[in-house]
Design a protein around this motif. Structure first.
Motif, short mmCIF file in Angstrom:
data_model
loop_
_atom_site.label_atom_id
_atom_site.label_comp_id
_atom_site.label_asym_id
_atom_site.label_seq_id
_atom_site.Cartn_x
_atom_site.Cartn_y
_atom_site.Cartn_z
N LEU A 130 12.61 7.40 59.18
CA LEU A 130 12.37 6.93 57.82
C LEU A 130 11.49 7.90 57.04
O LEU A 130 11.56 7.97 55.81
N GLU A 159 10.76 4.73 62.66
CA GLU A 159 9.71 5.11 61.71
C GLU A 159 9.71 6.61 61.47
O GLU A 159 9.51 7.07 60.34
N ARG A 163 15.81 -2.52 56.22
CA ARG A 163 14.53 -3.04 55.75
C ARG A 163 14.25 -4.42 56.31
O ARG A 163 15.15 -5.12 56.77
N PRO A 196 18.15 3.37 56.38
CA PRO A 196 17.09 2.42 56.74
C PRO A 196 17.57 0.97 56.72
O PRO A 196 18.42 0.59 55.93
#
Length: 523
Positions: free
Chosen positions: A422, A419, A482, A480
């Motif tokens: 990101l 996180e 997803r 990333p």
């Protein structure tokens, strides 16, 4: 293609539906979305009821409210306050033990109810008595029971059952929609099921044993998503109840599993090594698949007005604090973070950015939090402890922090690191293998014995703009993964391989070798 049902076990999401959907709960939600999208009505959302000994379909009319909206639950009931004197607390505990035992016996007299109904009524009676104790008094009683367990190991399952009931009573989860879900009309007939999928805390009750028996009796194919082996490999920093319940659950899973997913290559290696070391039926390595967790984070934040209010409320300056996200428990190593910040504050004469801890208090964290709050050597506000942060605020805290740290002893994955990256924020992590894997080389991993390097890098990222820009550039290179990617990978080939998806070597079938009963000393 088989037309049998795919049973998606959502027991963990149901049991902890009052919590924010993070970690295992979020994974269960995404597993359900993956199978519902791919297989439609063949995918059945279900919970396990140990008292009734079966799996029950969650009715469509309340499914979204129960699983995804944290609904269909009453307000938490009022609980007694702690008695002003310790002897009065012990008197309450003694009264609880006497009254609970008497009421349980009264329910069972006369044979008025069947076995399942008797158990539910007994649980209800004990739950009412538990609310006469404060949370602190329950902890005091549990401490005594754990001490007694050393000379009477047989009471361990009763302590775990009491913990679970206390949890449900405390949050008002004893009288809920449970009876509505676990009605006979919703009971799932075993012969209608072809596949069983578990991605939650399968060690929380006896569902792992029930699934194993359904495999033997009705040919269910069992698929498990394994998050980590921390209660076995790092049991000394694992929550005590999980440390007891996880090994036997994993034992039965390994004796009867047909497909395994793991969240990382590290967890995959841990699982294969544990199975081989302990003599379980061999898992074919090529059929134990890594399906990396997703993380959908967005750079957009709230309006300037909302952000100003948020940061004023928390007494923080955008870009002027360091963030650490995770449940507050020994394994996450908040103790290391505290000592790091204390030393930095001493070296910098108190001129230090606040370190913000975001996460729910976990087990055995109380003494450390008290020490942090009372430490005269730590400048006021140097460590801020936030345990009431919602999703929108967490996004803002990530987006506007200077950088993050995550000195965890061990992980199966490492979502806070992902996180952070990101959001384009540098992250200093421990060198736990899963954290290195999750970061893909875009975070800086430092061994926990290299304290001077931690101090140097933590300070450089505060003051040295060139070092900070380089770290931000490193974070920006992160690719990333997803949740959509997670869902696609999870169901890819689920049926295409037909009967050849088993993790087992053909020589290791349940007909050719029977399971060895679990022994705690062999875990």
């Amino acid at each position: 293609m088989s037309d049998k049902l795919i049973l998606i076990d959502l027991s963990t999401s149901y049991q902890f539906r009052h919590w924010r959907p993070m970690g295992i709960l979020r994974v269960e939600h995404e597993v359900w979305r993956a199978f519902a999208t791919r297989f439609g009505t063949r995918a059945v959302p279900a919970i396990y009821d140990e008292a009734r000994g079966g799996f029950y379909r969650i009715p469509q009319a309340i499914f979204e409210e129960v699983i995804f909206r944290n609904g269909c639950q009453p307000e938490a009931p009022a609980r007694a306050s702690t008695a002003p004197r310790r002897w009065r607390s012990w008197a309450r505990i003694g009264r609880f033990l006497w009254r609970a035992r008497r009421r349980m016996r009264a329910v069972g007299q006369g044979g008025r109810y069947d076995e399942a109904e008797t158990r539910l009524r007994r649980e209800s009676a004990v739950a009412e008595e538990l609310l006469r104790l404060s949370g602190e008094e329950y902890a005091l009683m549990r401490h005594g029971l754990v001490a007694l367990e050393r000379v009477a190991p047989g009471i361990a399952p009763r302590i775990r059952a009491l913990d679970a009931l206390n949890h449900r009573a405390h949050y008002g989860l004893v009288h809920t929609v449970h009876d509505q879900i676990c009605a006979e009309r919703n009971r799932i007939a075993p012969e209608e099921v072809g596949e069983y999928v578990s991605a939650g805390g399968f060690w929380g009750d006896a569902r792992y044993r029930a699934a194993y028996e359904m495999r033997a009796a009705h040919g269910w194919r069992l698929s498990y998503y394994i998050h980590d082996l921390i209660p076995i490999l790092w049991g000394h920093v694992a929550e005590p109840t999980t440390r007891k319940t996880f090994p036997p659950a994993l034992h039965w899973m390994l004796w009867g599993v047909d497909r395994v997913w793991t969240n990382s290559e590290v967890t995959r290696r841990d699982l294969l090594a544990h199975a081989a070391r302990c003599g379980y039926p061999e898992l074919q390595p090529e059929k134990v698949h890594v399906v990396t967790l997703g993380a959908d984070a967005f750079r957009e934040t709230a309006s300037a007005t909302d952000l100003a209010g948020l940061f004023a409320h928390r007494d923080l300056e955008p870009g002027g604090y360091v963030l650490m996200v995770g449940t507050q428990e020994p394994r996450k190593n908040h103790d290391f973070a505290y000592r790091l910040w204390r030393e930095l504050a001493a070296r910098r004469a108190g001129d230090i950015m606040p370190l913000v801890w975001v996460g729910q208090p976990g087990w055995s964290i109380g003494p450390l939090l008290e020490m942090v709050r009372a430490d005269p050597g730590l400048p006021h506000g140097a460590i801020r402890i936030l345990d009431d942060v919602d999703d929108a605020e967490l996004q803002a805290l990530y987006a506007l922090c200077r950088y993050t740290i995550y000195p965890s002893h061990y992980e199966g994955w490492g979502l806070p690191v992902v996180e952070s990256l990101l959001h384009g924020k540098p992250c200093l992590t421990s060198d736990a293998p899963a954290l290195i894997e999750a970061a893909e080389g875009c975070a800086e991993a430092i061994g926990l014995f290299d304290g001077e390097r931690w101090l140097a890098r933590a300070e450089a990222l505060m003051d040295d703009e060139a070092a900070y820009r380089a770290a931000c550039a490193q974070a920006e290179r992160f690719t990333p993964h997803r949740w959509a990617d997670f869902r696609a990978a999870l169901t890819a080939g689920f049926e295409a391989a037909g009967g050849d998806t088993s993790t087992r070597d053909p020589a290791w079938t349940h007909q050719s070798r029977q399971p060895i009963p679990y022994r705690e000393d062999a875990a």
